[in-house]
Motif scaffolding. Structure first.
Motif, PDB file in Angstrom:
ATOM      1  N   LEU A 146      -9.796   0.920   5.188  1.00 34.50           N
ATOM      2  CA  LEU A 146     -10.649   0.363   4.137  1.00 34.50           C
ATOM      3  C   LEU A 146      -9.802  -0.317   3.066  1.00 34.50           C
ATOM      4  CD1 LEU A 146     -13.134   3.365   3.801  1.00 34.50           C
ATOM      5  CD2 LEU A 146     -13.516   1.233   5.020  1.00 34.50           C
ATOM      6  N   ALA A 147      -8.680   0.303   2.694  1.00 34.67           N
ATOM      7  CA  ALA A 147      -7.784  -0.292   1.700  1.00 34.67           C
ATOM      8  C   ALA A 147      -7.183  -1.593   2.222  1.00 34.67           C
ATOM      9  CB  ALA A 147      -6.684   0.699   1.332  1.00 34.67           C
ATOM     10  N   ILE A 148      -6.814  -1.605   3.493  1.00 32.77           N
ATOM     11  CA  ILE A 148      -6.264  -2.820   4.112  1.00 32.77           C
ATOM     12  C   ILE A 148      -7.288  -3.944   4.082  1.00 32.77           C
ATOM     13  CG2 ILE A 148      -5.584  -3.817   6.344  1.00 32.77           C
ATOM     14  CD1 ILE A 148      -4.148  -1.127   6.912  1.00 32.77           C
ATOM     15  N   GLU A 149      -8.523  -3.612   4.405  1.00 33.93           N
ATOM     16  CA  GLU A 149      -9.599  -4.609   4.431  1.00 33.93           C
ATOM     17  C   GLU A 149      -9.803  -5.227   3.046  1.00 33.93           C
ATOM     18  OE1 GLU A 149     -13.980  -3.529   5.125  1.00 33.93           O
ATOM     19  OE2 GLU A 149     -13.189  -3.963   7.131  1.00 33.93           O
ATOM     20  N   ARG A 150      -9.786  -4.381   2.028  1.00 36.78           N
ATOM     21  CA  ARG A 150     -10.031  -4.856   0.658  1.00 36.78           C
ATOM     22  C   ARG A 150      -8.858  -5.700   0.134  1.00 36.78           C
ATOM     23  NH1 ARG A 150     -14.329  -2.962  -2.651  1.00 36.78           N
ATOM     24  NH2 ARG A 150     -15.886  -2.054  -1.264  1.00 36.78           N
ATOM     25  N   LEU A 151      -7.635  -5.200   0.313  1.00 41.62           N
ATOM     26  CA  LEU A 151      -6.485  -5.878  -0.278  1.00 41.62           C
ATOM     27  C   LEU A 151      -5.963  -7.016   0.594  1.00 41.62           C
ATOM     28  CD1 LEU A 151      -4.686  -5.832  -2.763  1.00 41.62           C
ATOM     29  CD2 LEU A 151      -3.154  -4.252  -1.572  1.00 41.62           C
ATOM     30  N   GLY A 152      -6.095  -6.861   1.900  1.00 36.47           N
ATOM     31  CA  GLY A 152      -5.533  -7.853   2.812  1.00 36.47           C
ATOM     32  C   GLY A 152      -6.098  -9.246   2.631  1.00 36.47           C
ATOM     33  N   ALA A 153      -7.384  -9.334   2.301  1.00 40.10           N
ATOM     34  CA  ALA A 153      -8.020 -10.637   2.117  1.00 40.10           C
ATOM     35  C   ALA A 153      -7.523 -11.352   0.863  1.00 40.10           C
ATOM     36  CB  ALA A 153      -9.540 -10.450   2.036  1.00 40.10           C
ATOM     37  N   GLN A 154      -6.803 -10.637   0.002  1.00 39.77           N
ATOM     38  CA  GLN A 154      -6.372 -11.200  -1.273  1.00 39.77           C
ATOM     39  C   GLN A 154      -4.888 -11.553  -1.314  1.00 39.77           C
ATOM     40  OE1 GLN A 154      -8.027  -8.998  -4.765  1.00 39.77           O
ATOM     41  NE2 GLN A 154      -8.863  -7.585  -3.245  1.00 39.77           N
ATOM     42  N   LEU A 213       0.854  -1.187   0.000  1.00 41.82           N
ATOM     43  CA  LEU A 213       0.000   0.000   0.000  1.00 41.82           C
ATOM     44  C   LEU A 213       0.893   1.242   0.000  1.00 41.82           C
ATOM     45  CD1 LEU A 213      -2.696  -1.309   2.462  1.00 41.82           C
ATOM     46  CD2 LEU A 213      -3.097  -0.622   0.086  1.00 41.82           C
ATOM     47  N   LEU A 214       0.803   2.004  -1.076  1.00 42.08           N
ATOM     48  CA  LEU A 214       1.713   3.128  -1.310  1.00 42.08           C
ATOM     49  C   LEU A 214       1.195   4.384  -0.617  1.00 42.08           C
ATOM     50  CD1 LEU A 214       2.181   2.449  -5.131  1.00 42.08           C
ATOM     51  CD2 LEU A 214       3.743   1.774  -3.281  1.00 42.08           C
TER      52      LEU A 214
END
Length: 202
Positions: free
Chosen positions: A35-43, A8-9
């Motif tokens: 919110l960005a962590i939640e979206r990307l973290g699961a992937q 995450l930049l």
């Protein structure tokens, strides 16, 4: 994706917001970064924040924070390199990173899967997200094997444009619909915070 680490930049200067950390602004009572962590973290197998300055300001998120290794705020490419360096040192089993701006709260939940699929189908090195006919070069799947090439481009060639580096390699764009909202919408201006709040509430 087990072999992929998300970066995450958050290393930008946020000039259009008057400075400060855009990812720490709140939407609906939550930081954009959360919110960005939640979206990307699961992937991804793991997440890393790329940020310069005092890393303690991100301590509440419980993620590693890595600074640019190239001096002078060299832009998103420096953040991608910092992520690759971290992966090589700490997650050597990971073959790829996925980068995304930390002020992008609505990342698609199928981002990593579709980037991987498109890259394999096109026999490309780098896969780039696209929406509304516009490529988002900072949202991309990168092989960690390009690390030293990227370092040379930044240090020796003084390259700063993400698109210029990507153009050196076989690449593919992957389209997402921009309706009902653009999943790669990022918060650049004060009015974007209000717009993001409407999207989040919707």
């Amino acid at each position: 994706m087990r072999q992929c680490v998300g970066i995450l930049l958050a290393g930008g200067l946020a000039r259009r917001m008057g400075g400060g950390d855009k990812p720490l602004l709140e939407i609906g009572g939550r930081p954009i970064l959360a919110l960005a962590i939640e979206r990307l973290g699961a992937q991804c197998a793991a997440l890393v924040i790329n940020a310069n300055g005092d890393p303690a300001r991100f301590a509440a998120f419980g993620l590693p924070v890595v600074a640019d290794s190239v001096a002078g705020f060299a832009g998103p490419l420096a953040g991608v390199l910092a992520g690759m360096d971290y992966v090589c040192a700490r997650r050597p089993e990971a073959t790829d990173i996925v980068s995304a701006p930390a002020d992008t709260p609505f990342l698609p939940t199928d981002l990593v899967r579709r980037l991987y699929e498109a890259r394999q189908k096109a026999d490309a090195r780098i896969a780039v997200a696209e929406s509304g006919g516009r490529a988002h070069h900072a949202v991309a799947l990168w092989p960690v094997a390009l690390r030293e090439d990227l370092r040379r481009a930044l240090v020796k060639d003084d390259m700063r444009k993400v698109s210029a580096f990507i153009a050196r390699y076989a690449n593919v764009n992957v389209e997402w619909p921009a309706e009902p909202y653009d999943p790669f919408f990022n918060v650049n201006r004060p009015e974007d915070v209000e717009r993001a709040a409407v999207i989040a509430a919707g």
